[in-house]
Scaffold this motif. Structure first.
Motif, PDB file in Angstrom:
ATOM      1  N   LEU A 271      41.156  52.985  43.294  1.00 35.67           N
ATOM      2  CA  LEU A 271      40.703  52.439  42.015  1.00 35.67           C
ATOM      3  C   LEU A 271      41.847  51.989  41.116  1.00 35.67           C
ATOM      4  O   LEU A 271      41.599  51.307  40.114  1.00 35.67           O
ATOM      5  CB  LEU A 271      39.866  53.492  41.279  1.00 35.67           C
ATOM      6  CG  LEU A 271      38.574  53.914  41.986  1.00 35.67           C
ATOM      7  CD1 LEU A 271      37.909  55.055  41.233  1.00 35.67           C
ATOM      8  CD2 LEU A 271      37.620  52.732  42.112  1.00 35.67           C
ATOM      9  N   PHE A 272      43.088  52.377  41.453  1.00 36.34           N
ATOM     10  CA  PHE A 272      44.203  51.991  40.592  1.00 36.34           C
ATOM     11  C   PHE A 272      44.410  50.478  40.602  1.00 36.34           C
ATOM     12  O   PHE A 272      44.795  49.901  39.590  1.00 36.34           O
ATOM     13  CB  PHE A 272      45.478  52.702  41.047  1.00 36.34           C
ATOM     14  CG  PHE A 272      46.664  52.422  40.171  1.00 36.34           C
ATOM     15  CD1 PHE A 272      46.707  52.899  38.869  1.00 36.34           C
ATOM     16  CD2 PHE A 272      47.729  51.671  40.630  1.00 36.34           C
ATOM     17  CE1 PHE A 272      47.787  52.640  38.044  1.00 36.34           C
ATOM     18  CE2 PHE A 272      48.811  51.407  39.823  1.00 36.34           C
ATOM     19  CZ  PHE A 272      48.844  51.893  38.526  1.00 36.34           C
ATOM     20  N   ASP A 273      44.186  49.839  41.743  1.00 27.98           N
ATOM     21  CA  ASP A 273      44.243  48.380  41.820  1.00 27.98           C
ATOM     22  C   ASP A 273      43.026  47.926  42.601  1.00 27.98           C
ATOM     23  O   ASP A 273      43.080  47.707  43.819  1.00 27.98           O
ATOM     24  CB  ASP A 273      45.533  47.921  42.508  1.00 27.98           C
ATOM     25  CG  ASP A 273      45.770  46.419  42.351  1.00 27.98           C
ATOM     26  OD1 ASP A 273      44.861  45.733  41.832  1.00 27.98           O
ATOM     27  OD2 ASP A 273      46.841  45.932  42.748  1.00 27.98           O
ATOM     28  N   ALA A 274      41.906  47.780  41.890  1.00 32.57           N
ATOM     29  CA  ALA A 274      40.640  47.467  42.556  1.00 32.57           C
ATOM     30  C   ALA A 274      40.647  46.084  43.185  1.00 32.57           C
ATOM     31  O   ALA A 274      39.896  45.824  44.128  1.00 32.57           O
ATOM     32  CB  ALA A 274      39.492  47.585  41.557  1.00 32.57           C
ATOM     33  N   THR A 275      41.487  45.173  42.700  1.00 37.54           N
ATOM     34  CA  THR A 275      41.517  43.822  43.268  1.00 37.54           C
ATOM     35  C   THR A 275      42.090  43.805  44.681  1.00 37.54           C
ATOM     36  O   THR A 275      41.766  42.926  45.471  1.00 37.54           O
ATOM     37  CB  THR A 275      42.345  42.900  42.370  1.00 37.54           C
ATOM     38  OG1 THR A 275      43.689  43.413  42.261  1.00 37.54           O
ATOM     39  CG2 THR A 275      41.739  42.811  40.982  1.00 37.54           C
ATOM     40  N   LYS A 276      42.955  44.767  44.995  1.00 38.58           N
ATOM     41  CA  LYS A 276      43.549  44.837  46.335  1.00 38.58           C
ATOM     42  C   LYS A 276      42.725  45.692  47.286  1.00 38.58           C
ATOM     43  O   LYS A 276      42.938  45.633  48.499  1.00 38.58           O
ATOM     44  CB  LYS A 276      44.977  45.381  46.252  1.00 38.58           C
ATOM     45  CG  LYS A 276      45.895  44.600  45.311  1.00 38.58           C
ATOM     46  CD  LYS A 276      46.015  43.141  45.737  1.00 38.58           C
ATOM     47  CE  LYS A 276      46.924  42.371  44.770  1.00 38.58           C
ATOM     48  NZ  LYS A 276      47.011  40.943  45.132  1.00 38.58           N
ATOM     49  N   GLY A 277      41.821  46.486  46.753  1.00 33.80           N
ATOM     50  CA  GLY A 277      40.960  47.293  47.598  1.00 33.80           C
ATOM     51  C   GLY A 277      41.719  48.349  48.371  1.00 33.80           C
ATOM     52  O   GLY A 277      42.584  49.046  47.831  1.00 33.80           O
ATOM     53  N   ALA A 278      41.408  48.452  49.674  1.00 36.05           N
ATOM     54  CA  ALA A 278      41.989  49.498  50.510  1.00 36.05           C
ATOM     55  C   ALA A 278      43.403  49.191  50.959  1.00 36.05           C
ATOM     56  O   ALA A 278      44.025  50.033  51.615  1.00 36.05           O
ATOM     57  CB  ALA A 278      41.109  49.732  51.738  1.00 36.05           C
ATOM     58  N   SER A 279      43.930  48.026  50.641  1.00 32.50           N
ATOM     59  CA  SER A 279      45.298  47.694  51.069  1.00 32.50           C
ATOM     60  C   SER A 279      46.353  48.490  50.312  1.00 32.50           C
ATOM     61  O   SER A 279      47.494  48.581  50.756  1.00 32.50           O
ATOM     62  CB  SER A 279      45.558  46.199  50.902  1.00 32.50           C
ATOM     63  OG  SER A 279      45.428  45.818  49.541  1.00 32.50           O
ATOM     64  N   GLY A 280      45.986  49.068  49.171  1.00 30.82           N
ATOM     65  CA  GLY A 280      46.946  49.882  48.429  1.00 30.82           C
ATOM     66  C   GLY A 280      48.063  49.081  47.814  1.00 30.82           C
ATOM     67  O   GLY A 280      49.238  49.425  47.968  1.00 30.82           O
ATOM     68  N   GLY A 281      47.730  48.027  47.104  1.00 31.23           N
ATOM     69  CA  GLY A 281      48.735  47.190  46.466  1.00 31.23           C
ATOM     70  C   GLY A 281      49.001  45.925  47.256  1.00 31.23           C
ATOM     71  O   GLY A 281      48.581  45.758  48.406  1.00 31.23           O
TER      72      GLY A 281
END
Length: 335
Positions: A271-281
């Motif tokens: 949820l910290f970067d919801a635009t990247k999803g599961a990629s983690g940044g």
């Protein structure tokens, strides 16, 4: 003239004497007591199993079966779109993920985020518990406040921290600007993003561990502190020589539990970067093993590979448990 004896009714032939119980009554009562005794014995024998059976049924349905199924699926090539269509590949999924640079990147990120979040978290929890252990006004209120972050939803907490760590309008960068530090891109910078994710974990679990330490501190006999005070020990020396040795098993417990929790971090980085999803940044700079598993299973739909990752994480937790057992035995032997 008829007398009273003449008019009395004669006893019925074959009938029982008036006022006497039937001849078979003691035998029937004995049989009834025997039945009740056998029923009571069965109840005492099987009732405990009936009481604990719901737990085992739920564990088999939602714990044991998924564990066995993922272990079997990890040895097959299977897609999420067709979970029943399996083809045997043996250990190929394991060798493939071990050769995957993204797996090792996720493992390294999990380790660094775990260290950054666990060490400050436990140190702060110890300090807060030491403060709460003394008599304070409204001590119950402060204990509830310590537990409030743990009761807060991960989604709500992560969204608030996303606003705090905003690059252009975040409060953290606004405060750093007063001391001459330029805006930090918390979501895209490697170490800054991991520090931001770790801060969410620290905020959420510090109060929980503080209450565990507080409960252990209150179980320490006051005689030890009184003896140390009579010997002239200051509060710091009492903490070092009385409190810490007494809390050694509790500290080991919290370290192990926090380590296991850190290896399963998922919601905070997702949820910290919801635009990247599961990629983690943008560069997978804060993708943990949990996110990597989610990406392989639910984004790329490689269910067999995701199952291999899940079992790899399970084996890592077993290793952590073995290390915990060895350290506990050595600590008990030394004490």
């Amino acid at each position: 003239m008829a007398t009273e004896h003449d008019t009395a009714a004669s006893p019925v032939k074959g009938g029982a004497a008036p006022g006497r119980p039937p001849a078979g009554a003691p035998a029937e009562a004995a049989k009834k007591r025997a039945r009740l005794s056998r029923r009571w014995q069965r109840d005492m024998r099987w009732s405990p199993y009936a009481f604990v059976s719901p737990f085992f049924l739920l564990f088999i349905a939602f714990g044991l079966f998924p564990l066995i199924y993922t272990g079997w699926a990890s040895l097959h090539q299977v897609e999420l779109t067709a979970p029943t269509d399996m083809s045997w590949v043996g250990l190929k999924n394991y060798t493939r993920i071990f050769d995957d640079d993204f797996f090792w990147n996720a493992a390294k990120n999990t380790l660094t985020i775990g260290i950054i979040s666990t060490v400050p978290q436990l140190l702060m929890a110890m300090g807060l518990a030491h403060i709460l252990n003394y008599k304070l006004r409204a001590s119950t209120f402060w204990r509830v406040v310590m537990l409030a972050p743990y009761a807060t939803s991960i989604a709500a907490a992560s969204l608030v921290f996303v606003l705090l760590f905003g690059r252009d309008y975040g409060m953290i960068n606004w405060v750093l600007g007063f001391v001459g530090i330029d805006n930090i891109d918390w979501q895209n910078d490697h170490w800054a993003s991991q520090l931001a994710v770790s801060s969410i974990v620290i905020w959420r679990w510090t109060g929980y561990n503080a209450l565990i330490y507080l409960a252990a501190m209150q179980a320490i006999p006051q005689d030890l502190y009184e003896s140390a005070a009579l010997d002239g020990a200051s509060r710091w020396r009492q903490f070092v020589h009385v409190t810490l040795p007494s809390l050694r098993p509790t500290i080991l417990f919290t370290v192990i539990v926090s380590t296991i929790g850190a290896s399963q971090v998922f919601g905070e980085p997702l949820l910290f970067d919801a635009t990247k999803g599961a990629s983690g940044g943008s560069q997978h700079q804060f993708q943990t093993l949990g996110l990597y598993l989610y990406e392989q299973g639910w984004v790329n739909q490689h269910l067999g590979r995701a199952s291999a990752i899940a079992w790899t994480m399970f084996l890592i937790l077993i290793v952590i448990g073995i290390v915990n057992s060895v350290i506990s035995r050595r600590l008990r032997a030394s004490s």
